[in-house]
Design an enzyme around this catalytic site. Structure first.
Site, PDB file in Angstrom:
ATOM      1  N   PRO A  17      30.606  33.705   9.314  1.00 47.43           N
ATOM      2  CA  PRO A  17      29.918  33.482  10.547  1.00 47.43           C
ATOM      3  C   PRO A  17      30.902  34.539  11.736  1.00 47.43           C
ATOM      4  CG  PRO A  17      30.949  31.600   9.576  1.00 47.43           C
ATOM      5  CD  PRO A  17      31.721  32.840   8.806  1.00 47.43           C
ATOM      6  N   ALA A  29      25.831  28.066  13.880  1.00 40.58           N
ATOM      7  CA  ALA A  29      26.508  28.831  13.298  1.00 40.58           C
ATOM      8  C   ALA A  29      25.173  29.730  12.765  1.00 40.58           C
ATOM      9  CB  ALA A  29      27.408  28.541  13.011  1.00 40.58           C
ATOM     10  N   ASN A  30      25.802  30.843  11.912  1.00 45.44           N
ATOM     11  CA  ASN A  30      25.391  32.115  11.701  1.00 45.44           C
ATOM     12  C   ASN A  30      25.429  30.787   9.679  1.00 45.44           C
ATOM     13  OD1 ASN A  30      23.719  33.111  12.832  1.00 45.44           O
ATOM     14  ND2 ASN A  30      23.948  35.077  11.849  1.00 45.44           N
ATOM     15  N   ARG A  31      24.756  30.851   8.605  1.00 38.97           N
ATOM     16  CA  ARG A  31      25.227  30.629   7.254  1.00 38.97           C
ATOM     17  C   ARG A  31      25.644  31.931   6.614  1.00 38.97           C
ATOM     18  NH1 ARG A  31      22.797  26.639   4.806  1.00 38.97           N
ATOM     19  NH2 ARG A  31      20.833  26.511   5.135  1.00 38.97           N
ATOM     20  N   SER A  32      26.990  31.801   6.552  1.00 37.78           N
ATOM     21  CA  SER A  32      27.860  32.896   5.875  1.00 37.78           C
ATOM     22  C   SER A  32      28.712  32.083   4.822  1.00 37.78           C
ATOM     23  CB  SER A  32      28.252  33.927   6.486  1.00 37.78           C
ATOM     24  OG  SER A  32      28.751  34.705   6.375  1.00 37.78           O
TER      25      SER A  32
END
Ligand code: C5P
Length: 215
Positions: A17, A29-32
């Site tokens: 992310p 944030a993005n989920r990654s």
């Protein structure tokens, strides 16, 4: 190794992310998990490519024979990608935050029941920018995480971003942070449905497919 089919080729991989600070202690944030991108970097190196991996904040070990550059934000990732060019192959698997925050210098304090507003600013699209760059890699690959109409959305993304392939990822199930992935490889030539496999197996298959394409 030196007798692998990608020996003499350079590859750039983005993974994980990005974190966009809101203030010194908070972020968007993005989920990654970064697992698929790290596995791809590892698989390319195993086939002999010289791999630079630009990683957002994840707690994963650096794969063998991969040069790792750690970044936090989308802007840092964009700069690191630029600095790592030229590359024969680029695989942008990072889940880049679409927006950054006009961040506060000091920790935002709670204020008697009034929530603060966040002013969002659009981040650059690293993939689309690379597609138009003078240093466009020979093979430019993007990712698409979709929950429905996977192929249609991936084909639209391929055209919109100007990349060569899209690795379309079905995230309707339990993919995030898991060890398996269901992939459609979408190219200008057509669509391949790959069987559900571990992220390491998906990475090995993709690396072999890349070696074939560059041959
Ligand atoms: O538009 P979307 O985020 O769904 O596109 C996903 C693809 O674009 C991924 O390959 C991702 O790494 C890339 N991307 C990028 N920079 C952004 C947003 C997405 O490189 N700001």
């Amino acid at each position: 190794g030196t007798n692998g089919p990608l020996f003499g080729r350079t590859a750039l991989v983005t993974a994980g992310p990005t974190h966009e600070p809101i203030d010194p202690v908070r972020y968007l944030a993005n989920r990654s998990s970064g697992k698929q991108g790290f596995a791809i970097a590892e698989a390319l190196a195993k086939l002999g490519a010289e791999v630079t991996m630009i990683a957002g904040p994840v707690a994963l070990a650096t794969p063998a024979d991969v040069k790792r550059i750690d970044v936090q934000t989308a802007l840092e990732m964009a700069r690191a990608v630029d600095a790592a060019l030229p590359a024969d192959i680029a695989i942008l698997s990072a889940a880049v935050a679409d927006w950054r925050v006009d961040a506060a210098d000091q920790k935002i304090k709670k204020n008697g029941g009034t929530a603060p507003g966040l002013k969002l600013v659009e981040n650059p699209d690293i993939l689309a920018t690379l597609a138009k760059s003078d240093h466009r890699p020979t093979l430019l690959i993007g990712f698409a995480a979709e929950t429905e109409k996977i192929i249609e959305h991936a084909q639209a993304k391929l055209a919109r971003k100007g990349c060569d392939w899209i690795v379309a990822n079905d995230v309707s199930g339990d993919v995030m942070g898991g060890d398996r992935n269901t992939i459609h490889l979408v190219t200008t030539q057509g669509v391949e449905a790959w069987p559900t496999a571990t992220k390491a197996e998906v990475a090995a298959r993709l690396a072999n497919r890349i070696a074939d394409a560059l041959h």
